[in-house]
Write a protein that holds these residues in place. Structure first.
Motif, short mmCIF file in Angstrom:
data_model
loop_
_atom_site.label_atom_id
_atom_site.label_comp_id
_atom_site.label_asym_id
_atom_site.label_seq_id
_atom_site.Cartn_x
_atom_site.Cartn_y
_atom_site.Cartn_z
N ASP A 103 37.76 13.47 -35.70
CA ASP A 103 38.76 12.77 -34.91
C ASP A 103 39.96 13.68 -34.61
O ASP A 103 40.53 13.63 -33.50
CB ASP A 103 39.24 11.52 -35.64
N LEU B 256 45.21 6.61 -25.26
CA LEU B 256 44.87 6.63 -26.69
C LEU B 256 45.70 5.63 -27.51
O LEU B 256 45.73 5.73 -28.73
CB LEU B 256 45.09 8.04 -27.24
N ARG B 257 46.35 4.69 -26.81
CA ARG B 257 47.25 3.81 -27.55
C ARG B 257 46.52 2.97 -28.61
O ARG B 257 47.13 2.56 -29.60
CB ARG B 257 48.00 2.90 -26.58
N GLN B 258 45.22 2.72 -28.41
CA GLN B 258 44.48 1.97 -29.41
C GLN B 258 44.15 2.82 -30.63
O GLN B 258 43.84 2.27 -31.71
CB GLN B 258 43.17 1.44 -28.80
N ASP B 259 44.19 4.14 -30.48
CA ASP B 259 43.80 5.05 -31.57
C ASP B 259 44.99 5.67 -32.28
O ASP B 259 44.82 6.33 -33.32
CB ASP B 259 42.92 6.18 -31.01
N LEU B 260 46.21 5.50 -31.74
CA LEU B 260 47.38 6.16 -32.31
C LEU B 260 48.35 5.13 -32.87
O LEU B 260 48.64 4.10 -32.24
CB LEU B 260 48.10 6.99 -31.23
N ASP B 261 48.83 5.41 -34.08
CA ASP B 261 49.86 4.55 -34.66
C ASP B 261 51.19 4.74 -33.95
O ASP B 261 52.01 3.83 -33.89
CB ASP B 261 50.01 4.85 -36.16
N ARG C 41 43.06 11.07 -40.74
CA ARG C 41 41.93 11.07 -39.81
C ARG C 41 40.81 11.98 -40.32
O ARG C 41 41.05 12.92 -41.07
CB ARG C 41 42.36 11.55 -38.42
N LEU D 100 41.13 14.77 -30.86
CA LEU D 100 42.49 14.48 -30.39
C LEU D 100 43.18 15.76 -29.91
O LEU D 100 43.82 15.78 -28.85
CB LEU D 100 43.28 13.83 -31.52
N SER E 114 47.56 13.33 -38.17
CA SER E 114 46.19 13.73 -38.49
C SER E 114 45.80 13.59 -39.95
O SER E 114 44.62 13.69 -40.28
CB SER E 114 45.98 15.19 -38.07
#
Length: 557
Positions: free
Chosen positions: A388, A454-459, A384, A392, A381
């Motif tokens: 966001d 959420l794979r597109q939003d999480l590293d 972010r 999350l 976080s």
């Protein structure tokens, strides 16, 4: 019986007002529609049975309202909502006097047939003061009825779910009635410019000469004077009763904190508490419905009269002990009495519900306790935006919370990015342990689904650590004010928290004590992904046998 009569007569009158307003709502369409509905709406109430119910309910409700004023021992400390209900209740008969005389009395005495075209023309053209008064009457009657419904329904378990729907209806219905009143009235004003229309309306209604009009005004004044006389007589009788009660003797009231208060016999324990400014819960205004004012009588129980059937029903609903009484219904005789209030003075209506009160006083119970923590969320976080981060976390809490509740668990609290849950509060330790393991499995599965979405939003994917232990705890409602909730304390809770921390040490998603598996009847399953350890728990003298599960989704439950 008195409370039931007030409720039944109040519901009858409120039903009459609500159905009576249907014709006013139709006025939003046209004056003709309003008049067309008048017969349909009034037909049931115009029968001998309908008239008996209507006027019988009105006279009974009025009499019971005056009796409530007579029985009331104090005005100081009255809640604003209760004061508003009293004021509107006293205003309604006076405001209705004109409407009653100009419609019902005129119909009976002079064979008049009031129609909406005639009424609307009078209220918005010939006597606008009467029109404003009638609008105020509608709002006052509706407000009084809604307050009565609120005081009754807010103590029901379904109230939190339905309150916004009911509030919307309470606002929408009178609003549509008034807009229909205004639109149909303006249509009547426009039509009144045509003499032929006026003659046709008067032919349907009839005509009152000056003597008849003077007679109706006299009747209206007599009705208002009678109402005022009844109120004054009630207040005088109340004053006499209070003075007579003061001669009976004194009561010395002592609280568990050592505070004492002496008062004249005749006050209830709740009224005495409020007179001496001692904080004391009481949501229903002394009606004996909510149970939030209940007290444990430590000494002097013989000074109290036996509980009424209504009080017994309320005490049984909350499973109170034999030494517990409702303070609002307990009027002690002269002597000394000692009490302990059982709920904080900030208690709300939900504390009177049976579901919320089963554990209110606390009990020892063997349950399963779960702690779950989100691993490494600070790193996730830190780059972010606040929006966001909140989004999350709420997605995470929603997934974990649903998994826990669907497995029969009780969500105790969210602690930062962690969760505490209790299992087996109602169905025992064995079922609680099985449900806790099932919840852990579902949480792991929901977390995998969340990471996929959420794979597109999480590293990096979100990771959790879960600890579960079973043992004796003290369970009850704890906290202060709105922060009061069902929770558990004890060594079992602390141990479950320690097991959740050990997931880091064992590189596991779940660490569960062997006792949980044995209690759940699942002690035989093992796999390569499950390892057993003897763990030293801070605060415990003996090590605890635990199982570390790499992936809780693999649990065979």
């Amino acid at each position: 019986m008195i409370r039931r009569l007030r409720l039944l007569t109040g519901l009858t009158l409120f039903t009459y007002v609500a159905t009576h307003a249907i014709a006013l709502v139709a006025g939003n369409y046209s004056l003709a529609a309003m008049e067309g509905l008048r017969h349909s709406v009034s037909e049931a109430w115009e029968t001998w049975l309908g008239l008996f119910l209507l006027y019988g309910a009105f006279l009974t409700h009025l009499s019971l309202g005056l009796y409530a004023i007579y029985r009331r021992r104090r005005w100081r400390g009255m809640a604003r909502s209760e004061a508003l209900q009293l004021i509107t209740g006293l205003s309604v008969p006076v405001l209705l006097a004109l409407h009653f005389v100009s419609t019902r009395m005129a119909e009976v005495l002079y064979d008049l047939e009031p129609t909406y075209p005639w009424i609307m023309a009078i209220y918005l053209k010939y006597d606008t003061v009467a029109g404003v008064r009638q609008a105020i009457t509608l709002l006052t009657v509706w407000l009084h009825g809604c307050l009565g419904l609120y005081f009754w329904l807010r103590l029901k378990p379904f109230w939190p779910r339905w309150r916004f729907v009911l509030f919307a209806g309470a606002l929408l219905w009178p609003t549509l009635s008034l807009t229909g009143f205004w639109k149909a009235g303006n249509e009547a004003v426009a039509n009144a410019a045509d003499p032929a229309w006026v003659r046709a309306v008067l032919a349907d209604v009839g005509v009152l000469n000056n003597d008849a009009q003077s007679m109706l005004l006299t009747v209206e004044n007599v009705v208002i004077l009678i109402l005022a006389g009844l109120l004054i007589a009630t207040l005088i009788a109340r004053s006499v009763r209070i003075q007579l009660e003061k001669r009976r003797g004194m009561v010395r009231l002592r609280y568990d904190d050592g505070r004492e208060f002496t008062f004249n016999q005749g006050l209830s324990l709740l009224e005495a508490s409020r007179d001496c400014n001692h904080p004391h819960a009481g949501v229903c205004g002394g009606r004996g419905r909510c149970s939030t004012c209940r007290v444990r009588v430590r000494k002097g129980a013989e000074l109290l009269p036996p509980p009424s059937p209504a009080e017994v029903a309320v005490l049984e609903r909350v499973r109170a002990g034999p030494d517990v009484r409702l303070a609002c219904q307990s009027i002690p005789a002269a002597g000394s009495i000692e009490i302990t209030p059982l709920l904080p003075h900030t208690a709300t209506a939900r504390h009177g519900h049976a579901a919320a009160s089963r554990l209110a006083h606390g009990r020892e119970a063997t349950i399963a306790v779960m702690f779950c923590d989100l691993r490494g969320f600070t790193r996730v976080s830190e780059d972010r935006l606040p929006y966001d981060t909140v989004f999350l976390l709420n997605r995470y809490f929603d997934a974990m919370g649903r998994a826990i509740e669907e497995s029969g668990g009780h969500l105790d609290k969210f602690i930062g990015d962690g969760v505490m849950a209790l299992f087996g509060l109602e169905d025992g330790a064995e079922a609680g342990c099985r449900n806790a393991l099932r919840a852990a499995k579902r949480m792991a599965e929901r977390l995998a689904a969340l990471n996929s979405g959420l794979r597109q939003d999480l590293d990096q994917p979100l990771r959790i650590g879960i600890g579960i232990h079973v043992g004796p705890t003290i369970v009850g409602e704890m906290g202060y004010g709105r922060a009061t909730q069902i929770t558990a304390i004890g060594d079992t809770v602390n141990t479950a928290s320690r097991l959740e921390s050990m997931t880091k040490e064992f590189s596991a998603q779940l660490v569960v004590s062997r006792a949980v598996l044995e209690t759940a009847g699942q002690q035989d399953f093992m796999s390569e992904a499950i390892t057993e350890h003897e763990a030293a728990i801070r605060g415990r003298q003996r090590p605890l046998r635990v199982l570390a599960v790499a992936d809780a989704a693999a649990l065979p439950v």
